[in-house]
Design a protein around this motif. Structure first.
Motif, PDB file in Angstrom:
ATOM      1  N   GLY A  10       0.814  -1.211   0.079  1.00 25.54           N
ATOM      2  CA  GLY A  10      -0.014  -0.002   0.074  1.00 25.54           C
ATOM      3  C   GLY A  10       0.867   1.179   0.062  1.00 25.54           C
ATOM      4  N   LEU A  11       0.333   2.318  -0.879  1.00 24.76           N
ATOM      5  CA  LEU A  11       1.206   3.655  -0.566  1.00 24.76           C
ATOM      6  C   LEU A  11       0.545   4.539   0.313  1.00 24.76           C
ATOM      7  CD1 LEU A  11       3.213   5.394  -2.153  1.00 24.76           C
ATOM      8  CD2 LEU A  11       1.605   5.869  -3.717  1.00 24.76           C
ATOM      9  N   TYR A  12       1.325   4.978   1.251  1.00 24.37           N
ATOM     10  CA  TYR A  12       0.859   6.068   2.377  1.00 24.37           C
ATOM     11  C   TYR A  12       0.938   7.482   1.753  1.00 24.37           C
ATOM     12  CZ  TYR A  12      -0.218   8.069   6.695  1.00 24.37           C
ATOM     13  OH  TYR A  12      -0.583   9.158   7.517  1.00 24.37           O
ATOM     14  N   LEU A  13       0.092   8.263   1.273  1.00 26.39           N
ATOM     15  CA  LEU A  13       0.123   9.274   0.583  1.00 26.39           C
ATOM     16  C   LEU A  13      -0.443  10.542   1.312  1.00 26.39           C
ATOM     17  CD1 LEU A  13       1.303   9.895  -2.162  1.00 26.39           C
ATOM     18  CD2 LEU A  13      -0.766   9.475  -3.222  1.00 26.39           C
ATOM     19  N   PRO A  14       0.090  10.780   2.549  1.00 32.73           N
ATOM     20  CA  PRO A  14      -0.426  12.233   3.105  1.00 32.73           C
ATOM     21  C   PRO A  14      -0.580  13.237   2.248  1.00 32.73           C
ATOM     22  CG  PRO A  14       1.196  11.237   4.483  1.00 32.73           C
ATOM     23  CD  PRO A  14       1.225  10.277   3.255  1.00 32.73           C
ATOM     24  N   GLN A  15      -1.680  13.903   1.943  1.00 34.85           N
ATOM     25  CA  GLN A  15      -1.599  15.116   0.933  1.00 34.85           C
ATOM     26  C   GLN A  15      -1.401  16.206   1.494  1.00 34.85           C
ATOM     27  OE1 GLN A  15      -3.947  12.966   2.288  1.00 34.85           O
ATOM     28  NE2 GLN A  15      -5.900  14.159   3.076  1.00 34.85           N
ATOM     29  N   ALA A  38      -4.108   2.751  -2.021  1.00 31.43           N
ATOM     30  CA  ALA A  38      -3.296   3.963  -1.520  1.00 31.43           C
ATOM     31  C   ALA A  38      -4.186   4.568  -0.549  1.00 31.43           C
ATOM     32  CB  ALA A  38      -3.462   4.865  -2.806  1.00 31.43           C
ATOM     33  N   TRP A  39      -3.372   5.164   0.463  1.00 37.12           N
ATOM     34  CA  TRP A  39      -4.157   5.594   1.785  1.00 37.12           C
ATOM     35  C   TRP A  39      -3.770   6.944   1.984  1.00 37.12           C
ATOM     36  CZ3 TRP A  39      -6.686   1.975   4.598  1.00 37.12           C
ATOM     37  CH2 TRP A  39      -6.368   0.646   3.861  1.00 37.12           C
ATOM     38  N   PHE A  40      -4.609   7.955   2.590  1.00 38.24           N
ATOM     39  CA  PHE A  40      -4.605   9.197   2.951  1.00 38.24           C
ATOM     40  C   PHE A  40      -4.725   9.705   4.306  1.00 38.24           C
ATOM     41  CE2 PHE A  40      -6.090   8.100  -1.465  1.00 38.24           C
ATOM     42  CZ  PHE A  40      -5.162   8.640  -2.158  1.00 38.24           C
ATOM     43  N   ILE A  41      -4.696  10.784   4.682  1.00 38.65           N
ATOM     44  CA  ILE A  41      -4.742  11.257   5.885  1.00 38.65           C
ATOM     45  C   ILE A  41      -6.307  12.103   6.066  1.00 38.65           C
ATOM     46  CG2 ILE A  41      -2.555  11.220   6.579  1.00 38.65           C
ATOM     47  CD1 ILE A  41      -2.328  14.161   6.479  1.00 38.65           C
ATOM     48  N   LEU A  52       0.047  25.110   6.294  1.00 37.85           N
ATOM     49  CA  LEU A  52       0.434  24.375   4.973  1.00 37.85           C
ATOM     50  C   LEU A  52      -1.090  24.043   4.392  1.00 37.85           C
ATOM     51  CD1 LEU A  52       2.987  22.027   6.201  1.00 37.85           C
ATOM     52  CD2 LEU A  52       3.404  24.202   5.189  1.00 37.85           C
ATOM     53  N   ASP A  53      -0.854  23.741   3.114  1.00 40.59           N
ATOM     54  CA  ASP A  53      -2.016  23.269   2.536  1.00 40.59           C
ATOM     55  C   ASP A  53      -2.246  21.825   2.693  1.00 40.59           C
ATOM     56  OD1 ASP A  53      -2.477  25.656   1.208  1.00 40.59           O
ATOM     57  OD2 ASP A  53      -1.653  24.989  -0.937  1.00 40.59           O
ATOM     58  N   LEU A  54      -3.478  21.481   2.871  1.00 39.60           N
ATOM     59  CA  LEU A  54      -4.034  20.119   3.032  1.00 39.60           C
ATOM     60  C   LEU A  54      -5.376  19.927   2.453  1.00 39.60           C
ATOM     61  CD1 LEU A  54      -3.499  17.220   4.386  1.00 39.60           C
ATOM     62  CD2 LEU A  54      -5.018  18.322   6.265  1.00 39.60           C
ATOM     63  N   LEU A  55      -5.325  18.945   1.384  1.00 33.67           N
ATOM     64  CA  LEU A  55      -6.431  18.766   0.538  1.00 33.67           C
ATOM     65  C   LEU A  55      -7.451  17.821   1.523  1.00 33.67           C
ATOM     66  CD1 LEU A  55      -5.212  17.804  -2.833  1.00 33.67           C
ATOM     67  CD2 LEU A  55      -6.730  19.987  -2.387  1.00 33.67           C
ATOM     68  N   ASP A  56      -8.751  17.891   1.502  1.00 35.59           N
ATOM     69  CA  ASP A  56      -9.435  17.074   2.338  1.00 35.59           C
ATOM     70  C   ASP A  56      -9.635  15.610   2.077  1.00 35.59           C
ATOM     71  OD1 ASP A  56     -11.847  16.173   4.034  1.00 35.59           O
ATOM     72  OD2 ASP A  56     -12.771  16.011   2.016  1.00 35.59           O
ATOM     73  N   GLY A  57      -9.427  14.804   3.127  1.00 42.29           N
ATOM     74  CA  GLY A  57      -9.055  13.363   2.345  1.00 42.29           C
ATOM     75  C   GLY A  57     -10.178  12.412   1.935  1.00 42.29           C
ATOM     76  N   PHE A 276       7.201   6.311   1.652  1.00 45.13           N
ATOM     77  CA  PHE A 276       8.606   6.372   0.852  1.00 45.13           C
ATOM     78  C   PHE A 276       9.355   7.738   1.171  1.00 45.13           C
ATOM     79  CE2 PHE A 276       6.459   3.172  -1.937  1.00 45.13           C
ATOM     80  CZ  PHE A 276       7.337   2.108  -1.601  1.00 45.13           C
ATOM     81  N   HIS A 277      10.693   7.688   1.354  1.00 47.07           N
ATOM     82  CA  HIS A 277      11.517   8.928   1.518  1.00 47.07           C
ATOM     83  C   HIS A 277      11.249  10.136   0.555  1.00 47.07           C
ATOM     84  CE1 HIS A 277      13.457   6.646  -1.651  1.00 47.07           C
ATOM     85  NE2 HIS A 277      14.329   7.643  -1.814  1.00 47.07           N
ATOM     86  N   ASP A 278      10.900   9.670  -0.673  1.00 53.08           N
ATOM     87  CA  ASP A 278      10.688  10.804  -1.488  1.00 53.08           C
ATOM     88  C   ASP A 278       9.266  11.020  -1.912  1.00 53.08           C
ATOM     89  OD1 ASP A 278      10.002   8.418  -2.960  1.00 53.08           O
ATOM     90  OD2 ASP A 278      11.513   8.769  -4.298  1.00 53.08           O
ATOM     91  N   PHE A 279       8.295  10.654  -0.803  1.00 53.02           N
ATOM     92  CA  PHE A 279       6.953  10.658  -0.935  1.00 53.02           C
ATOM     93  C   PHE A 279       6.267  10.188  -2.142  1.00 53.02           C
ATOM     94  CE2 PHE A 279       8.848  14.789   0.756  1.00 53.02           C
ATOM     95  CZ  PHE A 279       8.389  14.555   2.144  1.00 53.02           C
ATOM     96  N   GLY A 280       7.000   9.003  -2.557  1.00 57.35           N
ATOM     97  CA  GLY A 280       6.499   7.989  -3.301  1.00 57.35           C
ATOM     98  C   GLY A 280       6.544   8.357  -4.794  1.00 57.35           C
TER      99      GLY A 280
END
Length: 297
Positions: A10-15, A38-41, A52-57, A276-280
């Motif tokens: 799974g890809l953890y992808l905090p937006q 894929a997973w969001f916050i 900071l900008d944060l799109l709604d999950g 991932f270290h480079d944000f995927g």
């Protein structure tokens, strides 16, 4: 999904600080590489910096469901305090139907108490919030039957409540994350389909899994995946600088990362959710799919 098939990715992808085009590129790359999910916050503002900008999950998950075909979509985790259980059940069933049955419902009782109070939500304390989450899980499962629900709980009351359409498979997998022995693990054992073991507790996976009951196990890790031995030191430094405070960092070449994750696979992990270290970037996603996953199967 273990055995001959081996664990899933799974890809953890905090937006956070990421526009939707970047999120979509990474999610599409994960789908093309054969990732499971894929997973969001789910926050009203980034816990580490409200400027900071944060799109709604939920909006991001809905948009990506329309732009992917196979990738499963979820959150680690949705804050149950933000949504009434009847609304949550309706939202989840709707997105599951629209996506063709690809929703994974991650739920938690609120990891940032100050976020609740600052944004006008009550905070009755961890024990009550955990109790409300348990009751909410019971409620969404009842509502997903499509039948009228009368419910008299400690925290919620419903009369003749109906949620239709039902999810594609009649239900949606529910994930509960965390490792607290008093509040979280009893919730996992009693009500979750999946237990998401956070990176900081991954070193105790074999010990903690006994508290997870019959729930399937995913493990979340910050992963520094170096494309070569020459790049190893630089990648390891980067992942520790960005995510070292989480604990449970895994860094190295594909062989080294696979060796580290194999211990958790042997302890029962079926899904690895990677930050991932480079944000995927697509390159790192493909490298994990092509060189790490096959070594785990």
């Amino acid at each position: 999904m273990t055995g001959t098939d081996g664990p899933l990715a799974g890809l953890y992808l905090p937006q956070v600080r990421m526009d939707f085009a970047a999120v979509e590129r990474r999610a599409r790359a994960a789908e093309e590489a054969g990732f499971h999910s894929a997973w969001f916050i789910d926050h009203l503002a980034p816990p580490g910096g409200r400027g900071l900008d944060l799109l709604d999950g939920w909006t991001v998950a809905s948009a990506l469901a329309a732009r992917t075909e196979r990738l499963r979509i979820g959150h680690l985790v949705l804050c149950a305090e933000f949504r009434h259980p009847a609304l949550l059940a309706k939202m989840a069933a709707s997105l599951d139907v629209i996506s063709g049955g690809r929703l994974e419902l991650g739920l938690g009782w609120g990891s940032v108490p100050r976020e609740l109070t600052d944004y006008g939500f009550p905070d009755p304390g961890p024990a009550v919030r955990a109790g409300r989450l348990g009751e909410a899980i019971d409620l969404v499962r009842l509502l997903w039957t499509g039948e009228p629900v009368d419910f008299d709980g400690e925290h919620w009351t419903l009369r003749g409540a109906v949620c239709r359409p039902r999810p594609v498979e009649g239900t949606v997998p529910i994930h509960v994350g965390g490792s607290g022995p008093r509040l979280t693990m009893p919730l996992v054992a009693a009500r979750a389909d999946w237990w998401n073991c956070p990176s900081g507790a991954a070193g105790r996976l074999a010990e903690l899994r006994r508290s997870a009951g019959a729930a399937r196990i995913s493990v979340q890790h910050p992963v520094g995946l170096a494309p070569s031995s020459a790049a190893r030191e630089e990648v390891a430094e980067l992942v520790h600088r960005r995510f070292g405070a989480w604990g449970g960092v895994v860094a190295g070449t594909p062989d080294e990362v696979a060796e580290a994750l194999a211990r958790e696979r042997d302890a029962g992990a079926e899904l690895f959710v990677c930050q991932f270290h480079d944000f995927g970037t697509p390159e790192t996603i493909r490298l994990f799919a092509e060189e790490v996953l096959p070594a785990l199967r």
